[in-house]
Design an enzyme around this catalytic site. Structure first.
Site, PDB file in Angstrom:
ATOM      1  N   ASN A  10      21.754  55.376  22.809  1.00 29.70           N
ATOM      2  CA  ASN A  10      22.364  55.027  21.674  1.00 29.70           C
ATOM      3  C   ASN A  10      22.529  53.547  20.704  1.00 29.70           C
ATOM      4  O   ASN A  10      22.167  52.760  21.012  1.00 29.70           O
ATOM      5  CB  ASN A  10      23.785  54.122  22.367  1.00 29.70           C
ATOM      6  CG  ASN A  10      25.051  54.112  21.840  1.00 29.70           C
ATOM      7  OD1 ASN A  10      25.377  54.241  20.476  1.00 29.70           O
ATOM      8  ND2 ASN A  10      25.897  53.434  22.393  1.00 29.70           N
ATOM      9  N   TRP A  11      22.081  54.075  19.499  1.00 29.25           N
ATOM     10  CA  TRP A  11      21.683  52.971  18.724  1.00 29.25           C
ATOM     11  C   TRP A  11      22.004  52.123  18.048  1.00 29.25           C
ATOM     12  O   TRP A  11      22.226  50.796  17.630  1.00 29.25           O
ATOM     13  CB  TRP A  11      20.644  53.971  17.645  1.00 29.25           C
ATOM     14  CG  TRP A  11      18.880  53.891  17.640  1.00 29.25           C
ATOM     15  CD1 TRP A  11      18.636  54.441  18.699  1.00 29.25           C
ATOM     16  CD2 TRP A  11      18.702  55.426  16.602  1.00 29.25           C
ATOM     17  NE1 TRP A  11      17.076  54.857  18.985  1.00 29.25           N
ATOM     18  CE2 TRP A  11      17.397  54.811  17.362  1.00 29.25           C
ATOM     19  CE3 TRP A  11      18.598  55.104  15.215  1.00 29.25           C
ATOM     20  CZ2 TRP A  11      16.013  55.719  16.643  1.00 29.25           C
ATOM     21  CZ3 TRP A  11      17.162  55.624  14.770  1.00 29.25           C
ATOM     22  CH2 TRP A  11      16.577  56.053  15.710  1.00 29.25           C
ATOM     23  N   LYS A  12      23.745  52.308  18.229  1.00 30.58           N
ATOM     24  CA  LYS A  12      25.225  51.441  17.621  1.00 30.58           C
ATOM     25  C   LYS A  12      25.017  51.349  16.243  1.00 30.58           C
ATOM     26  O   LYS A  12      24.305  52.627  16.069  1.00 30.58           O
ATOM     27  CB  LYS A  12      24.837  50.042  18.337  1.00 30.58           C
ATOM     28  CG  LYS A  12      24.659  50.852  20.188  1.00 30.58           C
ATOM     29  CD  LYS A  12      25.367  48.987  20.527  1.00 30.58           C
ATOM     30  CE  LYS A  12      25.228  50.009  22.659  1.00 30.58           C
ATOM     31  NZ  LYS A  12      25.477  48.606  23.396  1.00 30.58           N
ATOM     32  N   HIS A  91      33.466  55.354  24.028  1.00 29.75           N
ATOM     33  CA  HIS A  91      32.624  54.146  24.232  1.00 29.75           C
ATOM     34  C   HIS A  91      33.439  52.917  24.199  1.00 29.75           C
ATOM     35  O   HIS A  91      34.584  52.783  23.920  1.00 29.75           O
ATOM     36  CB  HIS A  91      31.021  53.834  23.636  1.00 29.75           C
ATOM     37  CG  HIS A  91      30.070  53.115  23.415  1.00 29.75           C
ATOM     38  ND1 HIS A  91      30.320  51.939  23.667  1.00 29.75           N
ATOM     39  CD2 HIS A  91      29.097  53.359  24.174  1.00 29.75           C
ATOM     40  CE1 HIS A  91      29.326  50.996  24.192  1.00 29.75           C
ATOM     41  NE2 HIS A  91      28.605  51.971  24.072  1.00 29.75           N
ATOM     42  N   GLU A  93      32.760  50.439  23.362  1.00 29.51           N
ATOM     43  CA  GLU A  93      33.307  48.973  22.045  1.00 29.51           C
ATOM     44  C   GLU A  93      34.113  49.989  21.105  1.00 29.51           C
ATOM     45  O   GLU A  93      34.917  49.173  20.547  1.00 29.51           O
ATOM     46  CB  GLU A  93      31.512  49.466  21.480  1.00 29.51           C
ATOM     47  CG  GLU A  93      31.212  48.197  22.257  1.00 29.51           C
ATOM     48  CD  GLU A  93      29.617  48.416  21.720  1.00 29.51           C
ATOM     49  OE1 GLU A  93      28.767  49.377  21.409  1.00 29.51           O
ATOM     50  OE2 GLU A  93      28.876  47.959  22.431  1.00 29.51           O
ATOM     51  N   GLU A 162      29.829  54.086  32.391  1.00 30.43           N
ATOM     52  CA  GLU A 162      28.914  52.783  31.993  1.00 30.43           C
ATOM     53  C   GLU A 162      30.297  51.457  32.196  1.00 30.43           C
ATOM     54  O   GLU A 162      31.368  51.280  31.697  1.00 30.43           O
ATOM     55  CB  GLU A 162      29.037  52.516  30.402  1.00 30.43           C
ATOM     56  CG  GLU A 162      28.279  53.789  30.158  1.00 30.43           C
ATOM     57  CD  GLU A 162      27.550  53.733  28.155  1.00 30.43           C
ATOM     58  OE1 GLU A 162      26.793  53.786  28.514  1.00 30.43           O
ATOM     59  OE2 GLU A 162      28.383  53.156  28.136  1.00 30.43           O
ATOM     60  N   GLY A 168      24.727  45.809  27.184  1.00 27.09           N
ATOM     61  CA  GLY A 168      24.464  44.933  26.647  1.00 27.09           C
ATOM     62  C   GLY A 168      24.322  43.131  26.863  1.00 27.09           C
ATOM     63  O   GLY A 168      23.851  42.458  26.944  1.00 27.09           O
ATOM     64  N   SER A 207      22.852  48.193  30.343  1.00 28.53           N
ATOM     65  CA  SER A 207      21.097  47.774  30.544  1.00 28.53           C
ATOM     66  C   SER A 207      20.614  48.372  31.270  1.00 28.53           C
ATOM     67  O   SER A 207      19.429  47.858  32.120  1.00 28.53           O
ATOM     68  CB  SER A 207      21.749  45.760  31.260  1.00 28.53           C
ATOM     69  OG  SER A 207      22.625  45.540  30.088  1.00 28.53           O
ATOM     70  N   GLY A 228      21.616  51.392  25.361  1.00 29.17           N
ATOM     71  CA  GLY A 228      21.435  50.865  24.218  1.00 29.17           C
ATOM     72  C   GLY A 228      20.441  50.203  23.686  1.00 29.17           C
ATOM     73  O   GLY A 228      19.554  50.877  23.396  1.00 29.17           O
ATOM     74  N   GLY A 229      20.169  49.079  24.235  1.00 27.50           N
ATOM     75  CA  GLY A 229      19.529  48.574  23.464  1.00 27.50           C
ATOM     76  C   GLY A 229      18.493  48.647  23.704  1.00 27.50           C
ATOM     77  O   GLY A 229      16.960  48.137  22.923  1.00 27.50           O
TER      78      GLY A 229
HETATM   79  C1  PEP Z   1      25.755  50.681  25.913  1.00 22.77           C
HETATM   80  O1  PEP Z   1      26.106  50.854  24.435  1.00 22.77           O
HETATM   81  O2  PEP Z   1      26.217  52.222  25.664  1.00 22.77           O
HETATM   82  C2  PEP Z   1      24.288  50.607  26.268  1.00 22.77           C
HETATM   83  C3  PEP Z   1      24.378  51.171  27.921  1.00 22.77           C
HETATM   84  O3  PEP Z   1      24.429  49.616  26.137  1.00 22.77           O
HETATM   85  P1  PEP Z   1      23.271  48.474  26.702  1.00 22.77           P
HETATM   86  O4  PEP Z   1      21.828  49.271  27.599  1.00 22.77           O
HETATM   87  O5  PEP Z   1      22.393  47.721  25.839  1.00 22.77           O
HETATM   88  O6  PEP Z   1      23.335  47.734  27.927  1.00 22.77           O
END
Ligand code: PEP
Length: 250
Positions: A10-12, A91, A93, A162, A168, A207, A228-229
């Site tokens: 997930n590049w957001k 998600h 967010e 999640e 994040g 994470s 994500g990151g």
């Molecule tokens: C996400 O936003 O779906 C996510 C899991 O982010 P991260 O891996 O950065 O925690």
């Protein structure tokens, strides 16, 4: 039951045409036969990926409507035309920043399935909810909102757990914590459709990185990750994809 692993990026609201090239270059040489790999870039980049690739594309959200006067929105049909076969729905967010309710998430998921996109339903509790021991209650509410009245959608879904406190933050759930929650989710899903609950892929997100992924993938009910990151770093994302192919479960 052997469920094929899925690793989703997930590049957001990150990435660029250059990252499209770098990610494609990093993933192309990998033996990805035992894992489905998925990249969800910003929708404007979907068209930049070559059709010649060994991974799928997804969108990060969709409209619950199919067309019309909805300025700025993207329908399932438009996303499919741009190359997406998956879509992330609900998600945290978007639930928080875009005020997406459980009911809206349910409508979006139904729209995705009807159009032929595979939805990845994100669910998860906040830190306060975990501290108040409300994790299971929150997850049950989020799942019931989607599947209680439309259980037939479960067989066509992926579910991502999640925990909001792990997204994040650099603080992943421990493999044991994640497994315990995934087992609860699978058990809860069985009340809608017992067979589909056994087959549904449950991803962990929060994470995930190259260092912590192997222990997570060892867990019986963790079928992959939503990343994500670390998905913005092609070499690290490639390592995560490889780790799941190596990690035969005990
Ligand atoms: C996400 O936003 O779906 C996510 C899991 O982010 P991260 O891996 O950065 O925690």
């Amino acid at each position: 039951m052997q469920r094929k692993a899925l690793i989703a990026a997930n590049w957001k609201m990150n990435g660029s045409a250059a990252l499209v090239t770098d990610m494609t270059t990093a993933l192309t040489p990998l033996p990805l036969d035992n894992v489905d790999v998925l990249v969800c870039p910003p929708a404007t980049l979907l068209n930049r990926f070559s059709a010649e690739r060994n991974f799928a594309l997804g969108a990060q959200t969709l409209s619950q409507e199919s067309r019309g006067a909805f300025t700025g929105e993207l329908s399932a049909e438009l996303l499919l035309e741009a190359g997406a076969t998956y879509v992330i729905v609900g998600h945290s967010e978007r639930r928080t920043l875009n005020f997406e309710t459980d009911a809206l998430v349910a409508a979006k998921l139904a729209t995705a399935v009807t159009a032929g996109l595979i939805p990845i339903l994100c669910i998860g509790e906040s830190l306060a909810e975990r501290q108040q021991e409300k994790t299971q209650q929150v997850l049950a509410r989020q799942l019931d909102a989607v599947y209680a009245s439309q259980p037939e959608l479960l067989a066509k879904s992926v579910v991502a757990y999640e925990p909001i406190w792990a997204i994040g933050t650099g603080e992943s759930a421990t493999p044991e914590q994640a497994q315990q929650t995934h087992a609860f989710i699978r058990q809860h899903l069985a009340q809608y459709d017992a067979q589909a609950a056994v087959g549904v892929k449950l991803l962990y997100g929060g994470s995930v990185n190259a260092d912590n992924c192997a222990a997570l993938f060892q867990q019986a009910d963790i079928d992959g990750a939503l990343v994500g990151g670390a998905s913005l770093k092609p070499a690290e994302f490639a390592q995560i994809c490889l780790a799941v192919t190596k990690g035969a479960k005990d």
